[in-house]
Design a protein around this motif. Structure first.
Motif, PDB file in Angstrom:
ATOM      1  N   ALA A   1       8.539   5.979 -17.461  1.00  0.00           N
ATOM      2  CA  ALA A   1       8.827   4.611 -17.032  1.00  0.00           C
ATOM      3  C   ALA A   1       8.383   4.394 -15.590  1.00  0.00           C
ATOM      4  CB  ALA A   1      10.317   4.307 -17.174  1.00  0.00           C
ATOM      5  N   LEU A   2       8.649   5.377 -14.732  1.00  0.00           N
ATOM      6  CA  LEU A   2       8.219   5.278 -13.339  1.00  0.00           C
ATOM      7  C   LEU A   2       6.695   5.317 -13.220  1.00  0.00           C
ATOM      8  CD1 LEU A   2      10.909   7.563 -11.707  1.00  0.00           C
ATOM      9  CD2 LEU A   2      10.554   5.142 -11.186  1.00  0.00           C
ATOM     10  N   MET A   3       6.051   6.130 -14.046  1.00  0.00           N
ATOM     11  CA  MET A   3       4.586   6.161 -14.038  1.00  0.00           C
ATOM     12  C   MET A   3       4.024   4.792 -14.416  1.00  0.00           C
ATOM     13  SD  MET A   3       3.946   9.928 -15.764  1.00  0.00           S
ATOM     14  CE  MET A   3       2.167   9.737 -15.942  1.00  0.00           C
ATOM     15  N   LEU A   4       4.627   4.144 -15.405  1.00  0.00           N
ATOM     16  CA  LEU A   4       4.124   2.848 -15.853  1.00  0.00           C
ATOM     17  C   LEU A   4       4.297   1.783 -14.773  1.00  0.00           C
ATOM     18  CD1 LEU A   4       2.981   1.257 -18.369  1.00  0.00           C
ATOM     19  CD2 LEU A   4       5.346   0.543 -18.753  1.00  0.00           C
ATOM     20  N   THR A   5       5.465   1.783 -14.105  1.00  0.00           N
ATOM     21  CA  THR A   5       5.774   0.707 -13.168  1.00  0.00           C
ATOM     22  C   THR A   5       5.320   0.991 -11.738  1.00  0.00           C
ATOM     23  OG1 THR A   5       8.007   1.610 -12.823  1.00  0.00           O
ATOM     24  CG2 THR A   5       7.756  -0.086 -14.511  1.00  0.00           C
ATOM     25  N   CYS A   6       5.154   2.278 -11.389  1.00  0.00           N
ATOM     26  CA  CYS A   6       4.881   2.635  -9.992  1.00  0.00           C
ATOM     27  C   CYS A   6       3.699   3.582  -9.820  1.00  0.00           C
ATOM     28  CB  CYS A   6       6.116   3.306  -9.368  1.00  0.00           C
ATOM     29  SG  CYS A   6       7.665   2.406  -9.553  1.00  0.00           S
ATOM     30  N   GLY A   7       3.043   3.989 -10.888  1.00  0.00           N
ATOM     31  CA  GLY A   7       2.071   5.072 -10.822  1.00  0.00           C
ATOM     32  C   GLY A   7       0.741   4.732 -10.198  1.00  0.00           C
ATOM     33  N   HIS A   8       0.481   3.439  -9.970  1.00  0.00           N
ATOM     34  CA  HIS A   8      -0.805   3.026  -9.391  1.00  0.00           C
ATOM     35  C   HIS A   8      -0.602   2.172  -8.146  1.00  0.00           C
ATOM     36  CE1 HIS A   8      -2.390   4.535 -13.171  1.00  0.00           C
ATOM     37  NE2 HIS A   8      -3.592   4.434 -12.665  1.00  0.00           N
ATOM     38  N   TYR A   9       0.460   2.488  -7.376  1.00  0.00           N
ATOM     39  CA  TYR A   9       0.727   1.792  -6.120  1.00  0.00           C
ATOM     40  C   TYR A   9       0.844   0.291  -6.370  1.00  0.00           C
ATOM     41  CZ  TYR A   9      -1.084   6.356  -4.796  1.00  0.00           C
ATOM     42  OH  TYR A   9      -1.314   7.697  -4.714  1.00  0.00           O
ATOM     43  N   ASP A  10       0.205  -0.522  -5.516  1.00  0.00           N
ATOM     44  CA  ASP A  10       0.322  -1.963  -5.718  1.00  0.00           C
ATOM     45  C   ASP A  10      -0.670  -2.483  -6.752  1.00  0.00           C
ATOM     46  OD1 ASP A  10      -1.443  -1.156  -3.700  1.00  0.00           O
ATOM     47  OD2 ASP A  10      -1.433  -3.107  -2.709  1.00  0.00           O
TER      48      ASP A  10
ATOM     49  N   PRO B   1       0.820  -1.212   0.000  1.00  0.00           N
ATOM     50  CA  PRO B   1       0.000   0.000   0.000  1.00  0.00           C
ATOM     51  C   PRO B   1       0.856   1.264   0.000  1.00  0.00           C
ATOM     52  CG  PRO B   1      -0.887  -1.602   1.542  1.00  0.00           C
ATOM     53  CD  PRO B   1       0.428  -2.157   1.065  1.00  0.00           C
ATOM     54  N   PHE B   2       0.268   2.357  -0.505  1.00  0.00           N
ATOM     55  CA  PHE B   2       1.033   3.591  -0.722  1.00  0.00           C
ATOM     56  C   PHE B   2       1.540   4.232   0.566  1.00  0.00           C
ATOM     57  CE2 PHE B   2      -3.552   4.566  -0.916  1.00  0.00           C
ATOM     58  CZ  PHE B   2      -3.678   5.464   0.133  1.00  0.00           C
ATOM     59  N   ASN B   3       0.965   3.842   1.718  1.00  0.00           N
ATOM     60  CA  ASN B   3       1.395   4.450   2.977  1.00  0.00           C
ATOM     61  C   ASN B   3       1.988   3.411   3.931  1.00  0.00           C
ATOM     62  OD1 ASN B   3      -0.942   3.084   3.577  1.00  0.00           O
ATOM     63  ND2 ASN B   3      -2.045   4.845   4.405  1.00  0.00           N
ATOM     64  N   SER B   4       2.578   2.349   3.364  1.00  0.00           N
ATOM     65  CA  SER B   4       3.145   1.270   4.169  1.00  0.00           C
ATOM     66  C   SER B   4       4.404   1.732   4.894  1.00  0.00           C
ATOM     67  CB  SER B   4       3.475   0.066   3.288  1.00  0.00           C
ATOM     68  OG  SER B   4       4.210  -0.900   4.013  1.00  0.00           O
ATOM     69  N   ILE B   5       4.499   1.400   6.175  1.00  0.00           N
ATOM     70  CA  ILE B   5       5.714   1.696   6.937  1.00  0.00           C
ATOM     71  C   ILE B   5       6.593   0.451   7.077  1.00  0.00           C
ATOM     72  CG2 ILE B   5       4.846   1.193   9.267  1.00  0.00           C
ATOM     73  CD1 ILE B   5       6.252   3.851  10.132  1.00  0.00           C
TER      74      ILE B   5
ATOM     75  N   PRO C   1       9.391   7.252  -5.891  1.00  0.00           N
ATOM     76  CA  PRO C   1       8.935   8.611  -5.560  1.00  0.00           C
ATOM     77  C   PRO C   1       7.434   8.818  -5.602  1.00  0.00           C
ATOM     78  CG  PRO C   1       9.821   8.561  -7.783  1.00  0.00           C
ATOM     79  CD  PRO C   1      10.079   7.209  -7.194  1.00  0.00           C
ATOM     80  N   PHE C   2       6.674   7.783  -5.939  1.00  0.00           N
ATOM     81  CA  PHE C   2       5.231   7.940  -6.057  1.00  0.00           C
ATOM     82  C   PHE C   2       4.453   7.375  -4.872  1.00  0.00           C
ATOM     83  CE2 PHE C   2       5.744   8.055 -10.953  1.00  0.00           C
ATOM     84  CZ  PHE C   2       5.994   9.415 -10.906  1.00  0.00           C
ATOM     85  N   ILE C   3       5.088   6.569  -4.022  1.00  0.00           N
ATOM     86  CA  ILE C   3       4.434   6.223  -2.766  1.00  0.00           C
ATOM     87  C   ILE C   3       4.613   7.407  -1.808  1.00  0.00           C
ATOM     88  CG2 ILE C   3       4.561   3.724  -3.000  1.00  0.00           C
ATOM     89  CD1 ILE C   3       7.094   3.747  -1.322  1.00  0.00           C
ATOM     90  N   ASN C   4       3.838   7.442  -0.737  1.00  0.00           N
ATOM     91  CA  ASN C   4       3.835   8.615   0.130  1.00  0.00           C
ATOM     92  C   ASN C   4       5.213   8.941   0.701  1.00  0.00           C
ATOM     93  OD1 ASN C   4       1.123   8.312  -0.417  1.00  0.00           O
ATOM     94  ND2 ASN C   4       0.463   8.614   1.697  1.00  0.00           N
ATOM     95  N   SER C   5       5.922   7.919   1.192  1.00  0.00           N
ATOM     96  CA  SER C   5       7.231   8.187   1.785  1.00  0.00           C
ATOM     97  C   SER C   5       8.190   8.764   0.757  1.00  0.00           C
ATOM     98  CB  SER C   5       7.799   6.906   2.402  1.00  0.00           C
ATOM     99  OG  SER C   5       7.822   5.849   1.456  1.00  0.00           O
ATOM    100  N   GLY C   6       8.171   8.223  -0.453  1.00  0.00           N
ATOM    101  CA  GLY C   6       9.047   8.739  -1.507  1.00  0.00           C
ATOM    102  C   GLY C   6       8.716  10.168  -1.879  1.00  0.00           C
TER     103      GLY C   6
END
Length: 309
Positions: A235-244, A94-98, A111-116
């Protein structure tokens, strides 16, 4: 090739009638007030045309879509040195995982999850007061949209600050690993404000055009970023843009995209179009349910997958 205007009108009509609209992000109280019946889409084409349907001129909170713009600014400030503080891999969490942040000793996965995004925001704070950093981010988005009516919804920002305890924990944890250079409350203040930027689908589609055109503004021909940097952000949008849910979105839709829990998605078809869609109800991964469905249908109808031969 089918007529795009006809396709958009048909999709908007279909989406208006769908009962399975997902759930609004009620954990942010201001977002929980948004009518889940709203739906808008805008497509900014390479030839300068703008095609819209539904509530395309209704402003909404772009939330994590703002992370595209803050990443662009941060790379402009520090270049590849950014990648010493934040990774480039999908999170699978999840986008806010600790938990993942603890395992990787304070280095966010991307950089697209909350911590990043909080680390990216910390980069933008260097040499600035929070108000100045917020102003810089907003002016950049207004510049890209060619519209100075883009604004920060202060009620949404306040709502996020009042309930953002998980983000506070992430920021403090990274500070403990020396991966935050400013006081957590300062970085978070800027972060909550840029997530609260409000735009319409039309404005958001215009803001994404530079990524569809090799880093250049199609209006002026001037370079916003280099072609190489534009490719890397895509590339980052494609691989990381929708969280998990990023892998599933790439599988089903086949274009780079970035979602936000306000129900927006910005999708990019390189060389062809910048697409903004908004439907406030979210799926189980925190992505717009109808937005994801309509982008899948649109990409299929127009043969817009980046994997097409």
């Amino acid at each position: 090739m089918p007529d795009l205007e006809t396709v958009l009108a048909a999709l908007a009509e279909e989406m208006a009638a769908r009962p399975d609209r997902g759930e609004v992000a009620s954990y942010i109280p201001q977002l929980g007030k948004i009518d889940p019946q709203r739906f808008g889409i805008a497509v900014a084409l390479a030839d300068g045309r703008m095609l819209v349907a539904g509530d395309a001129d209704e402003p909404f909170s772009i939330q994590s879509i703002s992370k595209i713009f803050t990443l662009t600014l941060a790379l402009g400030k520090v270049g590849d040195a950014l990648w010493r503080r934040v990774g480039r891999e999908p999170s699978g969490n999840p986008f806010n995982s600790i938990i993942q942040l603890e395992h990787e000793r304070g280095i966010p996965r991307n950089p697209f999850i909350n911590s990043g995004a909080i680390v990216v925001t910390d980069v933008l704070l260097a040499g600035h007061q929070p108000r100045e950093a917020i102003g810089e981010i907003l002016r950049f988005v207004q510049f890209l949209a060619e519209d100075d009516t883009v604004f920060i919804d202060k009620d949404v920002a306040a709502s996020e600050k009042a309930t953002g305890y998980r983000n506070v924990a992430l920021a403090n944890y990274m500070r403990a690993f020396d991966n935050l250079n400013h006081a957590p409350e300062l970085a978070l203040g800027v972060y909550f404000h840029h997530c609260a930027i409000a735009m319409s689908c039309r404005q958001l589609a215009l803001s994404g055009r530079f990524l569809a055109h090799g880093g250049k503004s199609p209006s002026t021909g001037h370079s916003v970023i280099s072609p190489e940097r534009a490719r890397r952000i895509l590339a980052l949008m494609l691989t990381c843009g929708h969280y998990d849910g990023s892998g599933d979105f790439a599988f089903r839709v086949g274009i780079p995209g970035k979602s936000g829990v306000g129900g927006g998605i910005l999708g990019i078809v390189p060389g062809i179009a910048s697409i903004a869609v908004w439907s406030p109800g979210l799926n189980e991964n925190g992505n717009s349910r109808l937005g994801s469905i309509v982008l899948e249908k649109l990409a299929k109808a127009m043969d817009w997958s980046i994997f097409a031969p």
